[in-house]
Design a protein around this motif. Structure first.
Motif, PDB file in Angstrom:
ATOM      1  N   THR A 130      12.809   7.779  42.585  1.00 28.60           N
ATOM      2  CA  THR A 130      13.104   8.647  41.744  1.00 28.60           C
ATOM      3  C   THR A 130      11.981   9.060  40.927  1.00 28.60           C
ATOM      4  N   HIS A 131      11.163   7.982  40.455  1.00 22.78           N
ATOM      5  CA  HIS A 131      10.301   8.048  39.351  1.00 22.78           C
ATOM      6  C   HIS A 131      10.972   8.428  37.961  1.00 22.78           C
ATOM      7  N   ALA A 132      12.189   8.499  37.826  1.00 24.85           N
ATOM      8  CA  ALA A 132      13.100   8.585  36.577  1.00 24.85           C
ATOM      9  C   ALA A 132      13.148   7.468  35.898  1.00 24.85           C
ATOM     10  N   ASN A 190      11.383  19.792  49.807  1.00 24.15           N
ATOM     11  CA  ASN A 190      11.280  19.081  48.483  1.00 24.15           C
ATOM     12  C   ASN A 190      11.330  17.692  48.562  1.00 24.15           C
ATOM     13  N   ARG A 201       2.454  15.082  33.405  1.00 25.48           N
ATOM     14  CA  ARG A 201       3.480  16.327  33.853  1.00 25.48           C
ATOM     15  C   ARG A 201       3.535  17.318  32.622  1.00 25.48           C
ATOM     16  N   TRP A 252       5.917   8.995  36.105  1.00 26.28           N
ATOM     17  CA  TRP A 252       7.116   9.384  35.710  1.00 26.28           C
ATOM     18  C   TRP A 252       7.539  10.906  36.246  1.00 26.28           C
ATOM     19  N   ASP A 253       8.351  11.051  36.751  1.00 27.40           N
ATOM     20  CA  ASP A 253       8.164  12.792  37.382  1.00 27.40           C
ATOM     21  C   ASP A 253       9.648  13.246  36.795  1.00 27.40           C
ATOM     22  N   ASN A 254      10.864  12.485  36.717  1.00 24.10           N
ATOM     23  CA  ASN A 254      12.036  13.125  36.463  1.00 24.10           C
ATOM     24  C   ASN A 254      12.661  12.374  35.440  1.00 24.10           C
ATOM     25  N   ASP A 255      13.670  13.166  34.610  1.00 28.64           N
ATOM     26  CA  ASP A 255      14.017  12.552  33.146  1.00 28.64           C
ATOM     27  C   ASP A 255      13.125  12.096  32.430  1.00 28.64           C
ATOM     28  N   LEU A 256      12.110  12.974  32.238  1.00 27.36           N
ATOM     29  CA  LEU A 256      10.935  12.428  31.259  1.00 27.36           C
ATOM     30  C   LEU A 256      11.303  11.824  30.087  1.00 27.36           C
TER      31      LEU A 256
END
Length: 293
Positions: free
Chosen positions: A231-233, A113, A20, A260-264
């Motif tokens: 969420t991938h978070a 989205n 990312r 892992w896309d969110n809250d990296l």
């Protein structure tokens, strides 16, 4: 750059990570010990600096391209301008895999989205088969389809998800991206056994495995209940690891990516998740060797 065949072998032996943009400069600087990198091309199509860094990384890492903007299930058809831009990107990167979701995310020329569910019907199958052929023709390479995360069943469906996936593979000979975390999540949300689902998944079509974190949220439809949301978070949940081991036994040591896309987190947290997947796969290899002896 490694040849495609060598890169494919490498990806099967070593877990990769989803790359990312917030991590890309650190990955360029530190060259972490991961097997390969998977990108969302939409992050790079209008980002010349990011693409320059990615091209540099492609000299040292096999690259996989995982699209989020194809909308292969859209009744409006495929965005050919987007496909043309994507073709230019993949021709430059020569990725080991190109993949996307069994979902739709565009309507009336607007991109949403979300990856929205499809009814599993003969009509949907014809639509996806036609769009898959168009995508593969435009890209000049195979395009693997990922099983979705599920939250509701559609009353218009006349097939199960597994029946639809088998029918899609039978009709096209396409490859599948098996998201193991999605299977755990969907099994919990929809009330089915994820191990049985894996046992009935079209094994010969599997080209890649995904692992990712999810979040438990309140389920408004069930007072006091929870829904797992993709969420991938977060880190990969503990119940997913034995399911991943089962997938390795079922499909062999397929290329695996941790998303892992969110809250990296810090990059090394993500690298640690990939190392954990490597240990699971190595444990299965050693177990198979011991049984063979």
């Amino acid at each position: 750059m490694a040849t495609t065949s060598n890169a494919q072998r490498h990806t099967a032996e070593h877990t990769g990570i989803g790359l990312r943009l917030p991590h890309i400069a650190e990955v360029v600087a530190t060259r972490p010990s991961v097997g390969w990198l998977e990108i969302h091309p939409e992050n790079f199509l209008a980002n010349p600096h990011g693409l320059e860094l990615l091209t540099d990384l492609a000299r040292d890492y096999p690259i996989s391209v995982h699209t989020v903007g194809i909308s292969i299930g859209s009744a409006d058809g495929i965005d050919r301008a987007h496909l043309k831009r994507l073709r230019t990107l993949v021709d430059g990167l020569n990725p080991v895999l190109v993949s996307g979701h069994l979902a739709w995310s565009s309507a009336g020329g607007a991109y949403l989205n979300d990856l929205l569910p499809l009814p599993y019907t003969a009509e949907t199958l014809r639509l996806v088969v036609a769009h898959l052929a168009e995508v593969q023709d435009a890209l000049g390479r195979p395009y693997a389809i990922e099983n979705p995360s599920s939250y509701v069943s559609l009353a218009t469906s006349t097939m199960t998800e597994l029946e639809f996936l088998h029918a899609l593979v039978d009709a096209t000979g396409c490859r599948l991206l098996c998201d193991v975390s999605n299977i755990h999540l969907s099994g919990r949300n929809m009330g089915y056994d994820p191990y049985e689902f894996l046992d009935r998944f079209p094994a010969s079509a599997v080209a890649e495995l995904h692992l990712g974190g999810f979040t438990a949220e309140d389920d408004d439809a069930t007072p006091g209940g929870t829904l797992l949301v993709d969420t991938h978070a977060q880190q990969v949940a503990e119940p997913v690891w034995p399911l991943y081991a089962h997938a390795v036994r079922r499909f062999g040591p397929q290329p695996t990516i941790v998303e892992w896309d969110n809250d990296l987190p810090a990059l090394m947290v993500l690298v640690g998740e990939a190392a954990k997947a490597d240990r699971v796969r190595e444990g299965e290899r050693e177990s198979n060797h011991a049984h063979a002896c």
